[in-house]
Write a protein that holds these residues in place. Structure first.
Motif, short mmCIF file in Angstrom:
data_model
loop_
_atom_site.label_atom_id
_atom_site.label_comp_id
_atom_site.label_asym_id
_atom_site.label_seq_id
_atom_site.Cartn_x
_atom_site.Cartn_y
_atom_site.Cartn_z
N ASP A 203 -81.82 -21.03 -74.11
CA ASP A 203 -81.42 -19.64 -74.33
C ASP A 203 -82.53 -18.76 -74.88
O ASP A 203 -82.46 -17.53 -74.76
CB ASP A 203 -80.23 -19.59 -75.30
CG ASP A 203 -79.00 -20.29 -74.74
OD1 ASP A 203 -78.93 -20.45 -73.51
OD2 ASP A 203 -78.13 -20.69 -75.54
N ASP A 208 -88.22 -12.68 -76.46
CA ASP A 208 -87.00 -12.46 -77.23
C ASP A 208 -87.37 -12.06 -78.66
O ASP A 208 -88.36 -12.55 -79.21
CB ASP A 208 -86.14 -13.72 -77.26
CG ASP A 208 -85.54 -14.06 -75.91
OD1 ASP A 208 -85.57 -13.18 -75.01
OD2 ASP A 208 -85.06 -15.20 -75.72
N GLU A 236 -82.28 -11.99 -80.67
CA GLU A 236 -81.85 -11.37 -79.43
C GLU A 236 -82.36 -12.22 -78.28
O GLU A 236 -83.56 -12.31 -78.06
CB GLU A 236 -82.39 -9.94 -79.33
CG GLU A 236 -81.87 -9.19 -78.10
CD GLU A 236 -82.25 -7.74 -78.10
OE1 GLU A 236 -82.09 -7.08 -77.06
OE2 GLU A 236 -82.73 -7.25 -79.15
N SER A 237 -81.43 -12.87 -77.58
CA SER A 237 -81.80 -13.80 -76.52
C SER A 237 -80.94 -13.53 -75.29
O SER A 237 -80.24 -12.52 -75.21
CB SER A 237 -81.60 -15.24 -77.00
OG SER A 237 -80.22 -15.53 -77.17
N SER A 238 -80.98 -14.46 -74.35
CA SER A 238 -80.19 -14.31 -73.13
C SER A 238 -78.70 -14.34 -73.42
O SER A 238 -77.90 -13.89 -72.60
CB SER A 238 -80.55 -15.42 -72.15
OG SER A 238 -80.27 -16.70 -72.71
N ARG A 239 -78.33 -14.84 -74.59
CA ARG A 239 -76.91 -14.88 -74.97
C ARG A 239 -76.49 -13.64 -75.73
O ARG A 239 -75.38 -13.57 -76.25
CB ARG A 239 -76.62 -16.13 -75.79
CG ARG A 239 -76.83 -17.43 -75.02
CD ARG A 239 -76.36 -18.62 -75.83
NE ARG A 239 -74.93 -18.56 -76.12
CZ ARG A 239 -73.97 -18.95 -75.28
NH1 ARG A 239 -74.30 -19.44 -74.09
NH2 ARG A 239 -72.71 -18.87 -75.61
N GLY A 240 -77.40 -12.66 -75.83
CA GLY A 240 -77.06 -11.42 -76.51
C GLY A 240 -77.73 -11.34 -77.88
O GLY A 240 -78.57 -12.16 -78.24
N SER A 241 -77.35 -10.32 -78.62
CA SER A 241 -77.93 -10.08 -79.94
C SER A 241 -76.96 -10.54 -81.03
O SER A 241 -75.77 -10.20 -80.99
CB SER A 241 -78.24 -8.59 -80.13
OG SER A 241 -78.77 -8.35 -81.40
N ARG A 242 -77.49 -11.32 -81.97
CA ARG A 242 -76.67 -11.82 -83.09
C ARG A 242 -77.46 -11.68 -84.38
O ARG A 242 -78.67 -11.89 -84.39
CB ARG A 242 -76.29 -13.29 -82.88
CG ARG A 242 -75.28 -13.52 -81.76
CD ARG A 242 -75.13 -15.02 -81.49
NE ARG A 242 -74.07 -15.31 -80.55
CZ ARG A 242 -74.17 -15.15 -79.23
NH1 ARG A 242 -75.29 -14.70 -78.71
NH2 ARG A 242 -73.15 -15.44 -78.43
#
Length: 447
Positions: A203, A208, A236-242
């Motif tokens: 991910d 990123d 912030e990655s391919s799975r979105g921002s957390r």
């Protein structure tokens, strides 16, 4: 007769002159000339004294010599000292004193060493050795009046700050964080916060963005000596921002991670119960590497070096711990809501792993190995729900504790404080907020 009168007159005039000079002297008519002569004499004496002092200082200074050396590949401290010009006896004496406070074997190629000599003609005598033993500390060895050496390790004063790293991932998140002043401790905490829904192998990619806010103590050279609490992490990655904030809720024994709304980052079960591993085989049909035919692979394999810690994916009770068929050394844990997890091919078990033992999420239960039917060191990880294997990577389970009431109010206050710190550090250095030289990494990671 006239001659005698002339002589008498001359004598009277001479006497009068002498008396007049005496009266003038007493009256201070000649004091200015005398003071000037005295001042000139004093100035000459002072100039002579200064020339003598300068000459003495110059002679002493010229007798002292400083050399800056670096440890060569495969070189010992004694070898460096003799290469710099120290006698074998002086090198041995200096090494003996240093060994009382520091293990010279810890010196690494490229380490800077300062050497001090006292020169007498063509001969130079070693008088001192100094080097940084670690960030925040230095070792010095000085010649004593008896002719030997005395060494000591000096702790340098440290400076505290709230550090902020905000940067894109370069080659890996692990190396990028270390290069900017974080330590293994911060990287491990970040991995812990995101371990429930982020696969760092698949991910996270270069480019990123990530952010860390943590307490840092650094020395006079900017080296991170130690770190305190990690306050904030974002990715912030391919799975979105957390993004998550660290907070200790009232009544809890340790802090945990919560999102901006006070919802726990933790999930009922961890997605990857191992840090720094590579996903080597997923869930589903595959050609078995040993048996040679296709069959269902009912778990997920993580390749990692032998000895890598394996973590309990969630709170539960150990149902089995020991050798088990082709799984080799094997642990199975029973969790709530009909879930079980299994861990296979371990090299060894953690202390206390036996049937009936209670474990908590994130606790080390064993170590990666290649026991049983295995082609190399890896962890085979299974998740079962009511006896049926399910894909751990697509598992969706409820998250942990969500804050409410007074706990949520206190969290919002802490979140505002952390956000203020982030904003202040961002204004102070918008390009990069932590530019310290890191401590030596404990080993390469794969995050």
């Amino acid at each position: 007769m006239k001659a005698r009168k002339g002589l008498a007159a001359a004598g009277l005039m001479a006497a009068a002159s002498i008396v007049g000079l005496g009266l003038a002297w007493n009256a201070g008519l000649f004091s200015g000339a005398a003071d000037a002569a005295a001042a000139e004499s004093a100035a000459l004496r002072e100039a002579a004294a200064r020339r003598a002092e300068q000459l003495a200082f110059t002679e002493v200074y010229l007798r002292h010599e400083t050399k800056e050396m670096r440890v060569a590949n495969g070189e010992t401290l004694v070898g460096l000292l003799t290469r710099a010009g120290a006698s074998s006896s002086d090198a041995s004496a200096a090494l003996t004193s240093i060994a009382d406070v520091y293990n010279p074997r810890r010196l690494r190629p490229g380490q800077a060493i300062s050497l001090y000599f006292q020169r007498d003609g063509s001969d130079a005598q070693l008088t001192g050795v100094a080097f940084r033993s670690e960030p925040g500390a230095s070792v010095t060895a000085n010649r004593t009046t008896s002719g030997g050496f005395e060494a000591r390790e000096v702790q340098m004063p440290l400076t505290f700050e709230i550090a902020r790293i905000a940067a894109p991932v370069e080659t890996s998140l692990y190396s990028s964080a270390l290069e900017l002043g974080a330590t293994d401790r911060e990287v491990a905490a970040l991995a812990d916060a995101f371990s429930y829904d982020v696969d760092f192998q698949r991910d996270v990619r270069p480019g990123d963005d990530f952010e860390l806010v943590f307490e840092r103590f650094y020395d006079d050279e900017g080296n991170t000596v130690r770190t305190g609490d990690l306050l904030f992490v974002s990715l912030e990655s391919s799975r979105g921002s957390r993004e998550f904030y660290q907070f200790m809720a009232p009544g809890d024994a340790r802090p945990d991670w919560y999102d901006a709304d006070g919802k726990s980052a933790r999930r009922f079960l961890m997605k990857t119960p191992i840090n720094g591993a590579r996903l080597s085989s997923g869930f589903g049909m595959r050609r078995h590497p040993i048996l040679g035919y296709s069959r269902m692979h009912r778990g997920t394999d993580f390749a990692a070096p032998t000895g890598t810690p394996i973590l309990a994916a969630g709170d539960g009770v150990v149902e089995r711990a020991g050798p088990f068929s082709s799984f080799g050394n094997y642990v199975r844990i029973r969790h709530a809501n009909g879930y079980e997890t299994a861990y296979a091919h371990m090299s060894r078990f953690a202390r206390g792993m036996r049937a009936g033992a209670r474990v908590r999420q994130g606790q080390v239960i064993g170590y990666v190995g290649t026991t049983g039917r295995s082609t190399g060191p890896h962890l085979h990880y299974e998740v079962m729900r009511r006896g049926q294997q399910v894909n751990p990577m697509s598992l969706r389970v409820a998250n942990g504790r969500n804050l409410t009431g007074r706990a949520l109010e206190l969290f919002m206050i802490e979140r505002a404080r952390i956000d203020t710190l982030r904003q202040v550090r961002a204004r102070e250095n918008p390009a990069q907020e932590a530019v310290a030289t890191p401590t030596a990494a404990s080993g390469a990671g794969s995050l």
